[in-house]
Enzyme design. Structure first.
Site, mmCIF file in Angstrom:
data_model
loop_
_atom_site.group_PDB
_atom_site.id
_atom_site.type_symbol
_atom_site.label_atom_id
_atom_site.label_comp_id
_atom_site.label_asym_id
_atom_site.label_seq_id
_atom_site.Cartn_x
_atom_site.Cartn_y
_atom_site.Cartn_z
ATOM 1 N N ASN A 1 -5.424 21.524 8.778
ATOM 2 C CA ASN A 1 -4.471 20.622 9.305
ATOM 3 C C ASN A 1 -4.969 19.122 8.956
ATOM 4 O OD1 ASN A 1 -2.850 22.399 10.513
ATOM 5 N ND2 ASN A 1 -3.326 22.146 12.593
ATOM 6 N N CYS B 1 0.197 19.895 17.294
ATOM 7 C CA CYS B 1 -1.221 20.336 16.509
ATOM 8 C C CYS B 1 -1.643 19.003 15.772
ATOM 9 C CB CYS B 1 -0.929 21.465 15.805
ATOM 10 S SG CYS B 1 -0.584 22.781 16.854
ATOM 11 N N LEU C 1 1.030 29.075 10.613
ATOM 12 C CA LEU C 1 2.373 28.838 10.775
ATOM 13 C C LEU C 1 3.014 27.376 11.059
ATOM 14 C CD1 LEU C 1 3.651 28.826 13.709
ATOM 15 C CD2 LEU C 1 3.367 31.119 13.976
ATOM 16 N N ARG D 1 6.876 17.922 21.682
ATOM 17 C CA ARG D 1 5.329 17.434 21.974
ATOM 18 C C ARG D 1 4.819 16.401 20.977
ATOM 19 N NH1 ARG D 1 2.949 23.547 22.742
ATOM 20 N NH2 ARG D 1 4.257 23.780 20.799
HETATM 21 P P1 NAD Z 1 2.621 27.068 23.604
HETATM 22 O O1 NAD Z 1 2.334 26.094 24.727
HETATM 23 O O2 NAD Z 1 4.053 27.229 22.978
HETATM 24 O O3 NAD Z 1 2.461 28.428 24.406
HETATM 25 C C1 NAD Z 1 1.298 28.901 25.049
HETATM 26 C C2 NAD Z 1 1.803 29.878 26.085
HETATM 27 O O4 NAD Z 1 0.779 30.353 26.578
HETATM 28 C C3 NAD Z 1 2.606 29.331 27.199
HETATM 29 O O5 NAD Z 1 3.956 30.093 27.101
HETATM 30 C C4 NAD Z 1 1.948 29.376 28.306
HETATM 31 O O6 NAD Z 1 2.628 29.763 29.645
HETATM 32 C C5 NAD Z 1 1.141 30.615 28.330
HETATM 33 N N1 NAD Z 1 -0.133 30.826 28.957
HETATM 34 C C6 NAD Z 1 -0.872 29.894 29.514
HETATM 35 N N2 NAD Z 1 -1.844 30.566 30.052
HETATM 36 C C7 NAD Z 1 -1.649 31.832 30.138
HETATM 37 C C8 NAD Z 1 -2.308 32.926 30.728
HETATM 38 N N3 NAD Z 1 -3.583 32.768 31.494
HETATM 39 N N4 NAD Z 1 -2.071 34.085 30.400
HETATM 40 C C9 NAD Z 1 -0.707 34.249 29.844
HETATM 41 N N5 NAD Z 1 -0.108 33.392 29.260
HETATM 42 C C10 NAD Z 1 -0.604 31.941 29.234
HETATM 43 O O7 NAD Z 1 1.414 26.963 22.652
HETATM 44 P P2 NAD Z 1 1.301 27.107 21.028
HETATM 45 O O8 NAD Z 1 2.192 26.080 20.123
HETATM 46 O O9 NAD Z 1 1.967 28.827 20.757
HETATM 47 O O10 NAD Z 1 0.120 27.328 20.582
HETATM 48 C C11 NAD Z 1 -1.017 28.020 21.145
HETATM 49 C C12 NAD Z 1 -2.230 27.913 20.341
HETATM 50 O O11 NAD Z 1 -2.055 28.128 18.669
HETATM 51 C C13 NAD Z 1 -2.777 26.525 20.330
HETATM 52 O O12 NAD Z 1 -4.260 26.611 20.412
HETATM 53 C C14 NAD Z 1 -2.338 25.826 18.992
HETATM 54 O O13 NAD Z 1 -3.232 24.874 18.479
HETATM 55 C C15 NAD Z 1 -2.289 27.088 18.109
HETATM 56 N N6 NAD Z 1 -1.228 26.833 17.061
HETATM 57 C C16 NAD Z 1 0.050 26.478 17.318
HETATM 58 C C17 NAD Z 1 0.865 26.233 16.246
HETATM 59 C C18 NAD Z 1 2.276 25.871 16.400
HETATM 60 O O14 NAD Z 1 2.920 25.629 15.243
HETATM 61 N N7 NAD Z 1 2.794 25.771 17.741
HETATM 62 C C19 NAD Z 1 0.579 26.853 14.769
HETATM 63 C C20 NAD Z 1 -0.909 27.218 14.600
HETATM 64 C C21 NAD Z 1 -1.710 27.313 15.711
HETATM 65 C C1 UGA Z 2 1.480 22.011 11.356
HETATM 66 C C2 UGA Z 2 0.897 22.775 9.836
HETATM 67 O O1 UGA Z 2 1.612 22.569 8.891
HETATM 68 C C3 UGA Z 2 0.763 24.426 9.987
HETATM 69 O O2 UGA Z 2 0.177 25.001 9.086
HETATM 70 C C4 UGA Z 2 -0.184 24.623 11.425
HETATM 71 O O3 UGA Z 2 -0.409 26.078 11.640
HETATM 72 C C5 UGA Z 2 0.341 24.033 12.485
HETATM 73 O O4 UGA Z 2 0.565 22.558 12.335
HETATM 74 C C6 UGA Z 2 -0.599 24.161 13.700
HETATM 75 O O5 UGA Z 2 -1.835 24.175 13.685
HETATM 76 O O6 UGA Z 2 0.152 24.007 14.732
HETATM 77 P P1 UGA Z 2 3.767 21.961 12.380
HETATM 78 O O7 UGA Z 2 3.043 21.022 13.341
HETATM 79 O O8 UGA Z 2 4.887 22.860 12.778
HETATM 80 O O9 UGA Z 2 2.691 22.640 11.378
HETATM 81 O O10 UGA Z 2 4.529 20.817 11.634
HETATM 82 P P2 UGA Z 2 4.411 20.129 9.968
HETATM 83 O O11 UGA Z 2 5.515 20.869 9.274
HETATM 84 O O12 UGA Z 2 3.059 20.400 9.564
HETATM 85 O O13 UGA Z 2 4.691 18.351 10.441
HETATM 86 C C7 UGA Z 2 3.851 18.094 11.330
HETATM 87 C C8 UGA Z 2 4.151 16.390 11.266
HETATM 88 O O14 UGA Z 2 3.952 15.869 9.838
HETATM 89 C C9 UGA Z 2 5.667 16.362 11.469
HETATM 90 O O15 UGA Z 2 5.842 15.305 12.306
HETATM 91 C C10 UGA Z 2 6.532 15.995 10.263
HETATM 92 O O16 UGA Z 2 7.536 15.404 10.386
HETATM 93 C C11 UGA Z 2 5.220 15.105 9.454
HETATM 94 N N1 UGA Z 2 5.524 15.350 8.079
HETATM 95 C C12 UGA Z 2 5.122 16.398 7.285
HETATM 96 C C13 UGA Z 2 5.545 14.191 7.459
HETATM 97 O O17 UGA Z 2 5.907 13.119 7.836
HETATM 98 N N2 UGA Z 2 5.703 14.347 5.863
HETATM 99 C C14 UGA Z 2 5.666 15.327 5.282
HETATM 100 O O18 UGA Z 2 5.784 15.376 4.033
HETATM 101 C C15 UGA Z 2 5.270 16.403 5.966
#
Ligand code: NAD
Ligand code: UGA
Length: 428
Positions: free
Chosen positions: A204, A256, A149, A324
């Site tokens: 990614n 990420c 996502l 972040r």
């Molecule tokens: P986040 O920081 O938004 O959320 C993580 C949550 O986990 C926090 O609310 C934290 O308090 C909680 N937490 C930490 N330790 C804990 C514990 N021991 N028990 C219960 N809760 C606990 O992080 P996120 O952005 O949701 O990312 C989580 C993972 O998913 C990472 O590995 C990230 O790389 C991956 N990921 C993120 C995205 C994204 O778009 N943010 C997309 C794909 C994958």
């Molecule tokens: C990204 C991936 O798109 C997701 O598929 C993945 O799950 C996620 O990382 C993750 O692993 O956390 P996200 O970090 O929400 O999602 O944001 P993106 O939309 O991918 O953008 C990432 C960065 O690239 C941003 O700073 C955005 O502004 C930049 N970007 C993106 C550009 O500068 N140009 C583009 O055309 C697209």
């Protein structure tokens, strides 16, 4: 009805929990942050994410979604335990698995017989084995189910995935996890854990490479006098290239891409492969922050020392409040280090005294307040609101001559010139 525990109520955990509940599963979502859980139990969602509040509220009202403090409180009756905790960048560039390890140690003794533990956090190759070892249970299988996502469209992406990837050494466990996604009718790829974990990092890294590639092409366009918008359009008609992730900007950021590209370099290095191409992607990205800073300096007449700059955008991209690794903050930090005073506005980000990311930045209540008395306007996040701003009013508030650096190519250069601005974009 299937019982699922989701550990972590952040961007991924909260989306996973509320979407699974909306698909008819019974979900208990846990976090260690007590305030967050208290707010969620009141139906208040602490992040900006389209459609998430509605799903959380309907999950709570329908009784399919509950929030608890601590992983231990979530897993008693679960058939699946989804790990959605952070995997931040460690000091050596690799993913820090300490949150994953600590949750696995906590729930190991408490999981019901034959529950399946699912790694949804982004974790390096070999992490299913790590979790298995920490759990210390022969009856529990660990499966990789990476998440793809995007922030800002997390709910949409979860419910309409391009694919669902499941990595498991145990076919029965893989099919059990796959059954959770039946209502989505998504493309399903079942593979081994190492391949599933690699798919996540490779995806990614590939997207980040696309962004760095178009930023590099934009720089070539500036050097040769081409217009990057037309160049990209001309490339995008080729279906092998496509139009997604082709927007030049101030560099990629977010929670990420920066950490996952660095982690993949490390994974490759540990396995004996020097991923020079990906190092180049990161180098281009860091250079892009600096290019934007130099454009602002040039617009300000050569130096920003003692100059007030208006910054539109703080979040790492539009439609999120996530700061972040935001390129906007990277650029603002560099401008401040060179003596600039920065007045900023972002539609999703108010003053956050507790968040030191905004220290030293004057966060304004609206886009016009940020422009008041500023010498240069720099657009750093691609919010639509900025495109629709009243530029007559903006022109009245800025000092003369009128100067805008559009690091997202969001504004129409011809229109900005009609308003009397000296316009600088990226690659045009
Ligand atoms: P986040 O920081 O938004 O959320 C993580 C949550 O986990 C926090 O609310 C934290 O308090 C909680 N937490 C930490 N330790 C804990 C514990 N021991 N028990 C219960 N809760 C606990 O992080 P996120 O952005 O949701 O990312 C989580 C993972 O998913 C990472 O590995 C990230 O790389 C991956 N990921 C993120 C995205 C994204 O778009 N943010 C997309 C794909 C994958
Ligand atoms: C990204 C991936 O798109 C997701 O598929 C993945 O799950 C996620 O990382 C993750 O692993 O956390 P996200 O970090 O929400 O999602 O944001 P993106 O939309 O991918 O953008 C990432 C960065 O690239 C941003 O700073 C955005 O502004 C930049 N970007 C993106 C550009 O500068 N140009 C583009 O055309 C697209």
């Amino acid at each position: 009805m299937i019982n699922i525990a989701v550990i972590g109520a952040g961007y991924v955990g909260l989306t996973t929990a509320s979407c699974f509940a909306s698909m008819g599963h019974r979900v208990v979502c846990a976090d260690i942050d007590q305030d967050r859980i208290a707010a969620l139990n009141e139906g208040q969602v602490p992040i900006v994410e389209a459609g998430l509040s509605e799903l959380v509220r309907s999950g709570l009202e329908g009784g399919l979604l509950t929030f608890v403090v601590g992983a231990a409180a979530a897993v008693a009756d679960c058939e699946f335990a989804y790990l959605c905790v952070p995997t931040p960048q460690g000091p050596d560039g690799s993913a820090d698995l300490s949150y994953i390890r600590s949750v696995a140690a906590e729930i190991g003794p408490l999981l019901p017989t034959e529950a399946v533990v699912v790694n949804k956090s982004t974790v390096p190759v070999g992490s299913t084995r790590v979790v298995e070892e920490v759990l210390g249970r022969d009856d529990i299988k660990v499966v990789s189910n990476p998440e793809f996502l995007r922030e800002g469209s997390a709910v949409h992406d979860f419910l309409n995935p391009d694919r669902v990837v499941i990595g498991s050494a145990d076919q029965a466990a893989a099919f059990r996890v796959a059954s959770l996604f039946d209502p989505l009718r998504a493309h399903l790829l079942i593979t081994d854990p190492a391949s599933a974990e690699t798919i996540k990092y490779a995806s990614n890294a590939f997207l980040a490479a696309k962004v760095s590639f178009v930023n590099a092409i934009a720089n070539v366009c500036e050097a040769v006098g081409a217009d990057v918008s037309d160049v990209i359009m001309g490339m995008s008609y080729d279906r092998r290239i496509g139009s997604e992730f082709m927007k030049p900007g101030p560099g990629f950021g977010g929670s990420c891409f920066p950490k996952d590209t660095t982690a993949l370099i490390r994974i490759a290095e540990d396995a004996g492969y020097d991923f020079g191409l990906l190092r180049g992607v990161i180098e281009v990205n860091v250079a892009q922050f600096e290019r934007v800073v130099e454009k602002v300096e040039a617009a300000a007449g050569g130096s920003v020392d003692g100059i007030t700059i208006a910054a539109w955008g703080l979040a790492f991209k539009a439609r999120t409040d996530d700061l972040r690794m935001s390129p906007a903050l990277e650029v603002i930090g560099r401008l401040r280090a060179r003596g600039a005073r920065v007045q900023a506005y972002d539609p999703a980000v108010g003053p956050r005294p507790a968040d030191h990311a905004l220290d030293g930045i004057e966060v304004c209540a609206d886009a016009y307040g940020a422009c008041d008395g500023a010498a240069v306007l720099v657009v750093l996040t691609e919010w639509d609101d900025f495109r629709r701003a009243d530029f007559t009013k903006v022109a009245d508030l800025l000092t003369r001559p009128l100067r805008v650096v559009d690091a997202r190519n969001l504004l129409d250069p011809a229109e900005m010139r009609r308003y009397g601005f000296q316009y600088t974009g990226i690659g045009r």
